[in-house]
Scaffold this motif. Structure first.
Motif, PDB file in Angstrom:
ATOM      1  N   ILE A   1      10.573  32.123  24.608  1.00  0.00           N
ATOM      2  CA  ILE A   1      11.651  32.608  25.388  1.00  0.00           C
ATOM      3  C   ILE A   1      11.391  31.297  26.353  1.00  0.00           C
ATOM      4  O   ILE A   1      13.026  30.527  26.295  1.00  0.00           O
ATOM      5  CB  ILE A   1      10.937  32.890  26.793  1.00  0.00           C
ATOM      6  CG1 ILE A   1      11.306  34.298  26.517  1.00  0.00           C
ATOM      7  CG2 ILE A   1      12.033  32.711  28.330  1.00  0.00           C
ATOM      8  CD1 ILE A   1      10.618  35.373  27.320  1.00  0.00           C
ATOM      9  N   SER A   2      10.922  30.100  26.242  1.00  0.00           N
ATOM     10  CA  SER A   2      10.987  28.483  26.423  1.00  0.00           C
ATOM     11  C   SER A   2      12.130  27.720  25.236  1.00  0.00           C
ATOM     12  O   SER A   2      12.818  27.134  25.400  1.00  0.00           O
ATOM     13  CB  SER A   2       9.759  27.567  27.051  1.00  0.00           C
ATOM     14  OG  SER A   2       9.165  27.716  25.954  1.00  0.00           O
ATOM     15  N   LEU A   3      11.625  28.086  23.589  1.00  0.00           N
ATOM     16  CA  LEU A   3      12.172  27.366  23.138  1.00  0.00           C
ATOM     17  C   LEU A   3      13.647  27.763  23.133  1.00  0.00           C
ATOM     18  O   LEU A   3      14.703  26.730  23.042  1.00  0.00           O
ATOM     19  CB  LEU A   3      11.684  27.655  22.108  1.00  0.00           C
ATOM     20  CG  LEU A   3      10.572  27.375  20.965  1.00  0.00           C
ATOM     21  CD1 LEU A   3      10.697  28.377  19.866  1.00  0.00           C
ATOM     22  CD2 LEU A   3      11.221  25.745  21.116  1.00  0.00           C
ATOM     23  N   ASN A   4      13.791  29.082  23.528  1.00  0.00           N
ATOM     24  CA  ASN A   4      15.169  29.791  24.118  1.00  0.00           C
ATOM     25  C   ASN A   4      16.405  29.040  24.685  1.00  0.00           C
ATOM     26  O   ASN A   4      16.785  29.494  25.660  1.00  0.00           O
ATOM     27  CB  ASN A   4      15.738  30.739  23.535  1.00  0.00           C
ATOM     28  CG  ASN A   4      16.860  31.541  23.068  1.00  0.00           C
ATOM     29  OD1 ASN A   4      17.543  30.680  22.157  1.00  0.00           O
ATOM     30  ND2 ASN A   4      17.048  32.342  22.835  1.00  0.00           N
ATOM     31  N   ALA A   5      15.663  28.503  25.562  1.00  0.00           N
ATOM     32  CA  ALA A   5      15.528  28.022  27.219  1.00  0.00           C
ATOM     33  C   ALA A   5      17.231  28.634  27.611  1.00  0.00           C
ATOM     34  O   ALA A   5      17.932  29.219  27.399  1.00  0.00           O
ATOM     35  CB  ALA A   5      15.155  26.853  27.645  1.00  0.00           C
TER      36      ALA A   5
ATOM     37  N   THR B   1       6.016  33.259  26.150  1.00  0.00           N
ATOM     38  CA  THR B   1       6.131  32.242  26.498  1.00  0.00           C
ATOM     39  C   THR B   1       6.578  31.566  25.594  1.00  0.00           C
ATOM     40  O   THR B   1       7.870  30.785  26.071  1.00  0.00           O
ATOM     41  CB  THR B   1       5.421  31.800  27.303  1.00  0.00           C
ATOM     42  OG1 THR B   1       4.476  31.192  26.788  1.00  0.00           O
ATOM     43  CG2 THR B   1       5.180  32.712  28.492  1.00  0.00           C
ATOM     44  N   VAL B   2       6.871  31.101  24.685  1.00  0.00           N
ATOM     45  CA  VAL B   2       6.791  30.316  23.808  1.00  0.00           C
ATOM     46  C   VAL B   2       8.233  30.153  23.094  1.00  0.00           C
ATOM     47  O   VAL B   2       9.099  29.836  23.047  1.00  0.00           O
ATOM     48  CB  VAL B   2       5.856  30.142  22.745  1.00  0.00           C
ATOM     49  CG1 VAL B   2       6.090  28.565  21.767  1.00  0.00           C
ATOM     50  CG2 VAL B   2       4.179  29.118  23.177  1.00  0.00           C
TER      51      VAL B   2
ATOM     52  N   ALA C   1      10.967  39.227  24.109  1.00  0.00           N
ATOM     53  CA  ALA C   1      11.056  37.678  23.526  1.00  0.00           C
ATOM     54  C   ALA C   1      11.633  37.509  22.539  1.00  0.00           C
ATOM     55  O   ALA C   1      11.840  37.439  22.284  1.00  0.00           O
ATOM     56  CB  ALA C   1       9.456  36.841  24.005  1.00  0.00           C
TER      57      ALA C   1
ATOM     58  N   ALA D   1      15.700  32.470  30.648  1.00  0.00           N
ATOM     59  CA  ALA D   1      14.468  32.641  31.400  1.00  0.00           C
ATOM     60  C   ALA D   1      15.249  33.255  32.920  1.00  0.00           C
ATOM     61  O   ALA D   1      14.235  33.333  33.543  1.00  0.00           O
ATOM     62  CB  ALA D   1      13.960  31.108  31.835  1.00  0.00           C
TER      63      ALA D   1
ATOM     64  N   ILE E   1      14.258  37.360  32.807  1.00  0.00           N
ATOM     65  CA  ILE E   1      13.129  37.545  32.118  1.00  0.00           C
ATOM     66  C   ILE E   1      11.836  38.399  32.870  1.00  0.00           C
ATOM     67  O   ILE E   1      10.857  39.184  32.857  1.00  0.00           O
ATOM     68  CB  ILE E   1      11.928  36.306  31.808  1.00  0.00           C
ATOM     69  CG1 ILE E   1      11.165  36.411  30.771  1.00  0.00           C
ATOM     70  CG2 ILE E   1      11.054  35.075  33.199  1.00  0.00           C
ATOM     71  CD1 ILE E   1      11.550  37.299  29.448  1.00  0.00           C
TER      72      ILE E   1
END
Lengths: 331, 266
Positions: A151-155, A148-149, A91, A159, A162
């Motif tokens: 990856i979601s920050l960088n949406a 996961t954080v 990530a 995703a 992944i």
């Protein structure tokens, strides 16, 4: 200002370092094209399969080699913990690429993060004087949560890709990743070959090893760092979630049928290779995820080993040899 | 605490005529104090053990026996005082091959497939380091197996052995290392009575050959039958002297805090 560092990690200089390995990869590919010509095996016509098979073969050697030392110290869980922190490393790599548009291989950042996590686990265990489930579980969850954080920050686009890291993927083994794996393979096998005596002694009897002058702390560090490298190397095909199985399942199978430690090392490698090759073949023709199929095959092999082990036990000569005299002076 | 029925002291003569010429101490502790927390586990420990001795450290559970052993071996550093082994501070001593260590059991998982020979070969590891065992090393391993009477067991898995056989394998490992000092931490726990006798006979014959033996034991009967010198510990040293004197003294009762006696001795 960190640009220099990032450029170093980028494809350019790395490619120069890996050049001889690319040459080896093309040689390997030629060999498998030749095998395809002779056998007519359909899946050998794709170059990505050649790389996947090579990576698989390497995993089949290095995972059970280090796994043998972990399993017999009841540290099977450590592979899982490190795999999940390696996911955080992936990530981080994807995040850096997304934000700074760098061409860093996520596997490189995974190596770095997993090795740091390995040392962290080892330091925690040194401070608390024991490897414990709780600290391992905390490291595992932290790694996965961080991943996961990030990856979601960088949406957005991230995703999407992944799944290949979570579950592994045969077709995404690039030439660069295969070359990185060959480097890891060399480091891991050479280190184990060099320190096999010490690793065995520490595994079998930690206190006696310490008394005999072996630095247990140092070799524990070596062991967890090697585990981190194996996990990241094997992650490409096996995926984060299943990679630890390759450290454990073939070793557990080998322990059932082996009479000595040396034999168990060899048998575990043979079982792992069998699982990898059968798994890759089945997953290609069945259109299933390779990591999952490989683990299922490995577990099936384990089940057979348990049965074979029991049969061996029954067939073996039960008679106990006579204890010899202990009077050494007359010997 | 277990108290066994003692037999006659068969090695009475050998203890009687061993005042010997003063030798350099192999192990020396002076005013050692150590605690895992603020409260000391052991304190005021001063003792010295010379080459060729057969010494047993006894004491009730929690008396600091194992801690004292770790201090001697350099696995722990004293908070106060000093510990030395083979003339060097214990914690910096690095010629581990000179010490053979035998515990109740190894730390590996019970399923670990490993043969008796592979265990005994570990005794050579301090000598070969990263290298391979030479033909000479293998010969030494074979001899060690023969000395403890385990040659026929060489290729058996350690997990198939009885407690007594396993301890013999560990002794063979120490012998393969050509250890001058054998340290045994409650080696006969879970070993049947017959094997215990054979085990102590083995220790005795090794001691006769000049190997120094340091035994940590809670089994007072076995100790008073075999060891030549007793150190009775309960945080401090309550007794340090010849076995015969120990049996007649009240150190046992004081250290154990009960009216304990060793049966069979009157």
């Amino acid at each position: 200002m960190h640009v220099e560092l990032f450029t170093l990690l980028q494809a350019g200089p790395l490619d120069t370092v890996l050049a001889p390995l690319y040459w080896f990869l093309s040689l390997w590919s030629d060999l498998l094209f030749f095998v395809e010509g002779v056998t007519g095996l359909e899946f050998l016509q794709y170059q990505f399969m050649h790389r996947a098979i090579l990576v698989g073969l390497c995993i089949g050697v290095m995972a059970p080699l280090i796994g043998t030392f972990l399993v017999h110290r009841q540290l099977a869980l450590i592979g899982d913990a490190l795999a999940h922190t390696a996911f955080a490393g992936v990530a981080v790599g994807l995040f850096l690429n997304g934000v700074f548009s760098l061409g860093v291989s996520p596997y490189l950042t995974a190596v770095i993060v997993a090795v740091i996590a390995a040392l962290l686990i080892e330091l925690i265990s040194e401070a608390t004087d024991a490897y414990n489930d709780v600290s391992m579980a905390i490291v595992l969850s932290t790694g996965f949560a961080l991943g996961t954080v990030l990856i979601s920050l960088n949406a957005g686009g991230l995703a999407v890709g992944i799944n290949q890291y979570l579950f592994g993927n045969l077709s995404t083994v690039s030439a660069e990743n295969a070359a990185i794996l060959l480097v890891l393979f060399g480091i891991i096998v050479a280190t184990i070959a060099l320190t096999r005596n010490q690793l065995l002694y520490v595994t079998f009897d930690e206190t006696a090893a310490a008394v005999s002058g072996i630095s247990v702390t140092w070799y524990n560090r070596v062991m967890v760092m090697l585990t981190a490298l194996v996990v990241v190397g094997a992650m490409q095909i096996m995926g984060v979630i299943l990679v630890a199985a390759m450290l454990v399942v073939p070793v557990a199978g080998a322990a059932q049928v082996s009479k000595s430690f040396t034999q168990s090392l060899l048998v575990s490698v043979v079982l792992a290779e069998l699982a990898v090759l059968l798994g890759i073949g089945v997953s290609y023709y069945g259109g299933a995820t390779a990591g999952g199929v490989i683990v299922l095959v490995a577990v099936a092999i384990y089940a057979v080993s348990v049965i074979v082990g029991k049969l061996q036990e029954r067939a073996s000569d039960d008679s106990v040899p006579e204890l010899g005299s202990i009077d050494s002076t007359e010997a | 605490m277990s108290i066994l029925n003692g037999e006659e002291q068969s090695e009475a003569e050998s203890t009687a005529d061993s005042p010997a010429e003063p030798a350099d101490p192999l192990i020396e502790l002076s005013d050692v104090e150590f605690g895992y927390t603020a409260a000391p586990v052991v304190e005021n420990i001063s003792l010295s053990i010379t080459e060729g001795e057969y010494v047993a450290i006894v004491g009730p559970n929690g008396s600091g026996k194992s801690t004292l052993m770790k201090l001697i071996l350099g696995l722990l550093r004293p908070d106060e005082g000093s510990a030395s082994i083979f003339g060097e501070p214990s914690h910096t001593f690095d010629d581990g091959a000179r010490i053979g260590y035998v515990a109740q059991h190894a730390s590996a998982s019970k399923e670990m497939p490993i043969t008796v020979r592979e265990v005994v070969k570990m005794g050579r590891f301090p000598h070969v380091g990263f290298g391979m065992l030479s033909a000479e090393d293998h010969k030494i391993v074979d001899e060690a197996l023969a000395t403890v009477g385990m040659s026929d067991f060489a290729n058996r898995r350690v997990t198939q052995l009885s407690g007594g056989q396993r301890q013999r394998a560990f002794i063979a490992r120490a012998l393969a290392g050509e250890a001058d000092l054998l340290v045994l931490d409650e080696p006969t726990v879970g070993v049947d009575a017959e094997s215990v006798d054979a085990f102590y006979n083995l220790l005795e014959s090794l001691n006769d050959e000049g190997i120094t033996i340091l035994l940590i034991e809670h089994d007072l009967g076995a100790v008073t039958d075999h060891a030549k010198r007793i150190i009775c510990l309960n945080r401090e040293v309550y007794f340090d002297g010849p076995t015969d004197d120990f049996v007649e003294s009240d150190a046992l009762a004081r250290a154990f805090g009960t009216a304990a006696t060793v049966m069979g001795e009157t």
